[in-house]
Design an enzyme around this catalytic site. Structure first.
Site, PDB file in Angstrom:
ATOM      1  N   CYS A  48       0.839  -1.186   0.000  1.00 58.16           N
ATOM      2  CA  CYS A  48       0.000   0.000   0.000  1.00 58.16           C
ATOM      3  C   CYS A  48       0.884   1.251   0.000  1.00 58.16           C
ATOM      4  O   CYS A  48       1.779   1.378   0.832  1.00 58.16           O
ATOM      5  CB  CYS A  48      -0.893  -0.018   1.229  1.00 58.16           C
ATOM      6  SG  CYS A  48      -1.877   1.474   1.410  1.00 58.16           S
ATOM      7  N   CYS A  51       0.312   3.196   3.571  1.00 55.09           N
ATOM      8  CA  CYS A  51       0.770   2.746   4.889  1.00 55.09           C
ATOM      9  C   CYS A  51       1.833   1.666   4.829  1.00 55.09           C
ATOM     10  O   CYS A  51       2.369   1.275   5.863  1.00 55.09           O
ATOM     11  CB  CYS A  51      -0.416   2.252   5.716  1.00 55.09           C
ATOM     12  SG  CYS A  51      -1.159   0.743   5.068  1.00 55.09           S
ATOM     13  N   CYS A  66      -6.922  -4.791 -19.180  1.00 52.86           N
ATOM     14  CA  CYS A  66      -7.748  -3.622 -18.905  1.00 52.86           C
ATOM     15  C   CYS A  66      -6.920  -2.355 -18.701  1.00 52.86           C
ATOM     16  O   CYS A  66      -7.467  -1.263 -18.636  1.00 52.86           O
ATOM     17  CB  CYS A  66      -8.631  -3.880 -17.687  1.00 52.86           C
ATOM     18  SG  CYS A  66      -7.691  -4.150 -16.175  1.00 52.86           S
ATOM     19  N   CYS A  97      -7.661  -0.274   1.344  1.00 56.06           N
ATOM     20  CA  CYS A  97      -6.702  -0.875   2.271  1.00 56.06           C
ATOM     21  C   CYS A  97      -7.340  -0.880   3.651  1.00 56.06           C
ATOM     22  O   CYS A  97      -7.782   0.162   4.129  1.00 56.06           O
ATOM     23  CB  CYS A  97      -5.411  -0.065   2.280  1.00 56.06           C
ATOM     24  SG  CYS A  97      -4.274  -0.554   3.593  1.00 56.06           S
ATOM     25  N   CYS A 100      -5.202   1.537   6.332  1.00 57.73           N
ATOM     26  CA  CYS A 100      -5.205   3.007   6.319  1.00 57.73           C
ATOM     27  C   CYS A 100      -6.451   3.584   5.651  1.00 57.73           C
ATOM     28  O   CYS A 100      -6.636   4.793   5.631  1.00 57.73           O
ATOM     29  CB  CYS A 100      -3.940   3.539   5.634  1.00 57.73           C
ATOM     30  SG  CYS A 100      -3.891   3.290   3.851  1.00 57.73           S
ATOM     31  N   HIS A 103      -8.027   4.344  -0.849  1.00 58.31           N
ATOM     32  CA  HIS A 103      -8.704   3.764  -2.004  1.00 58.31           C
ATOM     33  C   HIS A 103      -7.686   3.062  -2.892  1.00 58.31           C
ATOM     34  O   HIS A 103      -6.653   3.627  -3.232  1.00 58.31           O
ATOM     35  CB  HIS A 103      -9.413   4.878  -2.788  1.00 58.31           C
ATOM     36  CG  HIS A 103      -9.999   4.415  -4.086  1.00 58.31           C
ATOM     37  ND1 HIS A 103     -11.235   3.803  -4.169  1.00 58.31           N
ATOM     38  CD2 HIS A 103      -9.512   4.469  -5.348  1.00 58.31           C
ATOM     39  CE1 HIS A 103     -11.484   3.510  -5.445  1.00 58.31           C
ATOM     40  NE2 HIS A 103     -10.470   3.900  -6.180  1.00 58.31           N
ATOM     41  N   HIS A 106     -11.248  -1.263  -7.660  1.00 59.15           N
ATOM     42  CA  HIS A 106     -12.554  -1.900  -7.594  1.00 59.15           C
ATOM     43  C   HIS A 106     -12.430  -3.407  -7.807  1.00 59.15           C
ATOM     44  O   HIS A 106     -11.458  -3.885  -8.384  1.00 59.15           O
ATOM     45  CB  HIS A 106     -13.498  -1.298  -8.645  1.00 59.15           C
ATOM     46  CG  HIS A 106     -13.953   0.083  -8.284  1.00 59.15           C
ATOM     47  ND1 HIS A 106     -13.288   1.212  -8.714  1.00 59.15           N
ATOM     48  CD2 HIS A 106     -14.979   0.517  -7.504  1.00 59.15           C
ATOM     49  CE1 HIS A 106     -13.911   2.280  -8.217  1.00 59.15           C
ATOM     50  NE2 HIS A 106     -14.927   1.899  -7.488  1.00 59.15           N
ATOM     51  N   ASP A 110     -15.217 -10.654 -13.183  1.00 56.78           N
ATOM     52  CA  ASP A 110     -14.820 -11.218 -14.478  1.00 56.78           C
ATOM     53  C   ASP A 110     -13.374 -11.722 -14.464  1.00 56.78           C
ATOM     54  O   ASP A 110     -12.695 -11.743 -15.474  1.00 56.78           O
ATOM     55  CB  ASP A 110     -15.023 -10.179 -15.593  1.00 56.78           C
ATOM     56  CG  ASP A 110     -14.240  -8.887 -15.319  1.00 56.78           C
ATOM     57  OD1 ASP A 110     -13.478  -8.843 -14.340  1.00 56.78           O
ATOM     58  OD2 ASP A 110     -14.400  -7.937 -16.104  1.00 56.78           O
ATOM     59  N   ARG A 119     -11.673 -10.262 -10.011  1.00 59.39           N
ATOM     60  CA  ARG A 119     -10.638  -9.382 -10.540  1.00 59.39           C
ATOM     61  C   ARG A 119     -10.538  -8.136  -9.677  1.00 59.39           C
ATOM     62  O   ARG A 119     -11.434  -7.305  -9.675  1.00 59.39           O
ATOM     63  CB  ARG A 119     -10.947  -8.973 -11.987  1.00 59.39           C
ATOM     64  CG  ARG A 119      -9.962  -7.907 -12.530  1.00 59.39           C
ATOM     65  CD  ARG A 119     -10.075  -7.733 -14.030  1.00 59.39           C
ATOM     66  NE  ARG A 119     -11.389  -7.250 -14.438  1.00 59.39           N
ATOM     67  CZ  ARG A 119     -11.675  -5.953 -14.698  1.00 59.39           C
ATOM     68  NH1 ARG A 119     -10.748  -5.036 -14.589  1.00 59.39           N
ATOM     69  NH2 ARG A 119     -12.896  -5.609 -15.069  1.00 59.39           N
ATOM     70  N   CYS A 121      -9.119  -4.854  -9.535  1.00 56.81           N
ATOM     71  CA  CYS A 121      -8.605  -3.899 -10.514  1.00 56.81           C
ATOM     72  C   CYS A 121      -8.052  -2.703  -9.727  1.00 56.81           C
ATOM     73  O   CYS A 121      -8.817  -1.921  -9.177  1.00 56.81           O
ATOM     74  CB  CYS A 121      -9.761  -3.495 -11.431  1.00 56.81           C
ATOM     75  SG  CYS A 121      -9.295  -2.368 -12.721  1.00 56.81           S
TER      76      CYS A 121
HETATM   77 ZN   LIG Z   1      -2.800   1.229   3.438  1.00 62.42          ZN
END
Ligand SMILES: [Zn+2]
Length: 132
Positions: A48, A51, A66, A97, A100, A103, A106, A110, A119, A121
């Site tokens: 991440c 963090c 993708c 995560c 922390c 974001h 998603h 699929d 998946r 992504c």
């Molecule tokens: Zn994090």
């Protein structure tokens, strides 16, 4: 204990790059095929960017075509938090995560069928790759 969930916006603005801040704290999405890791298939782990928690392994990364790093699973249980996301008039599952609250991306259904069909992504911006 260092409580990563209750950091101020100022903390994140200082810690993250402007691009990381937009993605991780404001849930933006990096344009496809522009991130650092969508075509990375070296052995290693993805941490991440907020963090430093280890979230994904190259063992579960695959090429979904993708333009974002795609994984069929996280590296362990409890690393990711999933949340309903109804923005942009669609229903998606947001991946954060769990340490922390940053974001990451998603979750879609699929993914490779023989691996469970998931998946994850994920934005390259939200990750730091550590080569083995
Ligand atoms: Zn994090």
């Amino acid at each position: 204990m260092d409580d990563m969930q209750n950091k101020s916006e100022e903390y994140w603005k200082e810690k993250l790059t402007p691009k990381q801040y937009k993605v991780m704290r404001l849930s933006a999405t990096e344009p496809p095929f522009t991130g650092e890791y969508y075509a990375t298939f070296d052995n290693g782990v993805y941490k991440c960017a907020g963090c430093g928690e280890t979230l994904f392994s190259s063992d579960t990364k695959y090429d979904a075509g993708c333009g974002w790093p795609s994984f069929w699973n996280a590296i362990g249980d409890g690393k990711l938090e999933l949340k309903d996301d109804n923005s942009f008039g669609m229903h998606r599952i947001e991946v954060l995560c769990s340490k922390c609250g940053g974001h990451l991306g998603h979750l879609f259904d699929d993914g490779p069928g023989d691996k469970g069909g998931k998946r994850y992504c994920i934005n390259s911006t939200s990750l730091n790759f550590e080569k083995k």
